[in-house]
Design a protein around this motif. Structure first.
Motif, PDB file in Angstrom:
ATOM      1  N   ARG A 156      -5.177  -8.936   1.008  1.00 46.58           N
ATOM      2  CA  ARG A 156      -5.306  -8.165   2.256  1.00 46.58           C
ATOM      3  C   ARG A 156      -5.124  -6.677   2.002  1.00 46.58           C
ATOM      4  O   ARG A 156      -5.808  -5.831   2.593  1.00 46.58           O
ATOM      5  N   GLY A 157      -4.184  -6.329   1.128  1.00 45.05           N
ATOM      6  CA  GLY A 157      -3.947  -4.934   0.800  1.00 45.05           C
ATOM      7  C   GLY A 157      -5.132  -4.315   0.080  1.00 45.05           C
ATOM      8  O   GLY A 157      -5.550  -3.195   0.403  1.00 45.05           O
ATOM      9  N   ARG A 158      -5.678  -5.060  -0.909  1.00 42.87           N
ATOM     10  CA  ARG A 158      -6.852  -4.547  -1.628  1.00 42.87           C
ATOM     11  C   ARG A 158      -8.032  -4.356  -0.682  1.00 42.87           C
ATOM     12  O   ARG A 158      -8.741  -3.342  -0.745  1.00 42.87           O
ATOM     13  N   ARG A 159      -8.225  -5.325   0.223  1.00 47.50           N
ATOM     14  CA  ARG A 159      -9.330  -5.233   1.177  1.00 47.50           C
ATOM     15  C   ARG A 159      -9.185  -3.999   2.061  1.00 47.50           C
ATOM     16  O   ARG A 159     -10.143  -3.232   2.257  1.00 47.50           O
ATOM     17  N   ASP A 160      -7.974  -3.789   2.605  1.00 47.53           N
ATOM     18  CA  ASP A 160      -7.762  -2.667   3.525  1.00 47.53           C
ATOM     19  C   ASP A 160      -7.884  -1.327   2.808  1.00 47.53           C
ATOM     20  O   ASP A 160      -8.436  -0.361   3.360  1.00 47.53           O
ATOM     21  N   VAL A 161      -7.380  -1.252   1.584  1.00 46.27           N
ATOM     22  CA  VAL A 161      -7.467   0.009   0.846  1.00 46.27           C
ATOM     23  C   VAL A 161      -8.915   0.308   0.475  1.00 46.27           C
ATOM     24  O   VAL A 161      -9.392   1.441   0.626  1.00 46.27           O
ATOM     25  N   ARG A 162      -9.644  -0.705   0.008  1.00 47.58           N
ATOM     26  CA  ARG A 162     -11.052  -0.478  -0.349  1.00 47.58           C
ATOM     27  C   ARG A 162     -11.878  -0.075   0.877  1.00 47.58           C
ATOM     28  O   ARG A 162     -12.745   0.799   0.797  1.00 47.58           O
TER      29      ARG A 162
END
Length: 336
Positions: A156-162
């Motif tokens: 979820r963190g990678r998705r939101d940052v990307r």
């Protein structure tokens, strides 16, 4: 166990000799900053001493304490301390609290209680009269480069940052020098955040003093702007290998544009580029111990897969009858 007074220089020297990573609140720059806040005075530092091999004195823990004067009484505060050389057992913490109480009563009879970080739920300690203590935090590993930082996040963190990197219009930068000249435009965002989240920010001068006194070596201001307007920012403290996101604020009208996701990732990458910094502490998430902070978890925990336990703040009553009266008065106020 015994408690003896030492100077802040002695505390920092002993910590270095023992390989202890001190929280910034246990250092001389922090003591200078706290001295500028009304009602706070550096009280001194203490060393908790036990018996080592051959009966020789052995340093067990260190703490820097500050005198807080509020509502007509005094109490001592030691942020993120005692700093233990080795993780203590509940019995060692109990012995340390008893030794500290005896030491303070002998030296300074006006102190009502001491607030310190104590892992065990000891009979000698009470829940804090004020504030919201926490027993868990999130520490982001900022080593090995930008992609490595991203790879260690939850999906979820990678998705939101990307998504933020692709779509968010916010431009992020280290604005320490600019904020040191005037904090007003950043403080306006903090006022808006306080109205939204139900808290009263400290006076603007407190943040200005923090930035000025700690200096750029120990305090950075990161900000995100859209069309030149500050929409999100963080004050980050740095000491040794640990950085801490001490304060943060954001505008209501840009929260859905992932501005803070982009800023936090920018901060991680920038701090990681400073090879001395290895961990970025997001400071406080909720748990069964601190359910009032559960609202922080969704945002903070996505940046790493690990949760870090910490010893929470607890009060050590020194004037037990007076302290009990304070608890009763607070309970009555809360009922209104």
């Amino acid at each position: 166990m015994q408690v003896r007074d030492i100077t802040i220089d002695e505390l920092e020297k002993k910590a270095a000799e023992l390989g202890l990573g001190l929280p910034i609140e246990q250092t001389e720059p922090w003591a200078r900053y706290q001295a500028t806040i009304d009602g706070r005075t550096p009280w001194g530092c203490v060393e908790f001493v036990g018996e080592g091999e051959g009966g020789q004195p052995k340093t067990l823990a260190l703490a820097s304490l500050f005198d807080h004067k509020t509502h007509g009484y005094h109490y001592l505060r030691s942020n993120h301390a005692p700093v233990w050389v080795e993780a203590p057992s509940p019995e060692q913490e109990a012995e340390a609290m008893a030794a500290l109480a005896a030491h303070v009563r002998k030296r300074d009879s006006k102190q009502t209680f001491a607030r310190l970080c104590v892992a065990a739920d000891l009979p000698a300690c009470e829940p804090t009269l004020s504030g919201i203590p926490y027993d868990q935090t999130v520490v982001i590993d900022v080593t090995s480069g930008d992609e490595a930082i991203l790879s260690r996040m939850k999906p979820r963190g990678r998705r939101d940052v990307r998504k933020a990197l692709r779509e968010s219009p916010v431009e992020c930068a280290d604005e320490t020098e600019r904020a040191a000249k005037s904090f007003e435009e950043y403080y306006d965002v903090m006022r808006e955040t306080g109205e939204r989240d139900g808290f009263h920010p400290a006076p603007c001068s407190d943040y200005e003093d923090m930035i000025r006194i700690l200096g750029s070596e120990h305090c950075r201001v990161y900000a995100g702007r859209i069309d030149g307007r500050v929409v999100t920012w963080s004050i980050v403290t740095i000491f040794g290998e640990r950085a801490v996101r001490y304060y943060g604020a954001s505008r209501n009208d840009t929260m859905r544009k992932h501005v803070t996701d982009k800023l936090v990732y920018f901060e991680c990458c920038d701090l990681g580029a400073n090879k001395a910094v290895t961990g970025y502490d997001m400071m406080a998430i909720g748990s069964e111990f601190s359910p009032k902070l559960m609202g922080l978890n969704e945002f903070k925990t996505k940046f790493t897969k690990q949760v870090t336990p910490v010893a929470p703040d607890r009060d050590l009553p020194l004037k037990k009858l007076f302290y009990k009266a304070l608890v009763t008065a607070k309970r009555l106020r809360d009922r209104k």
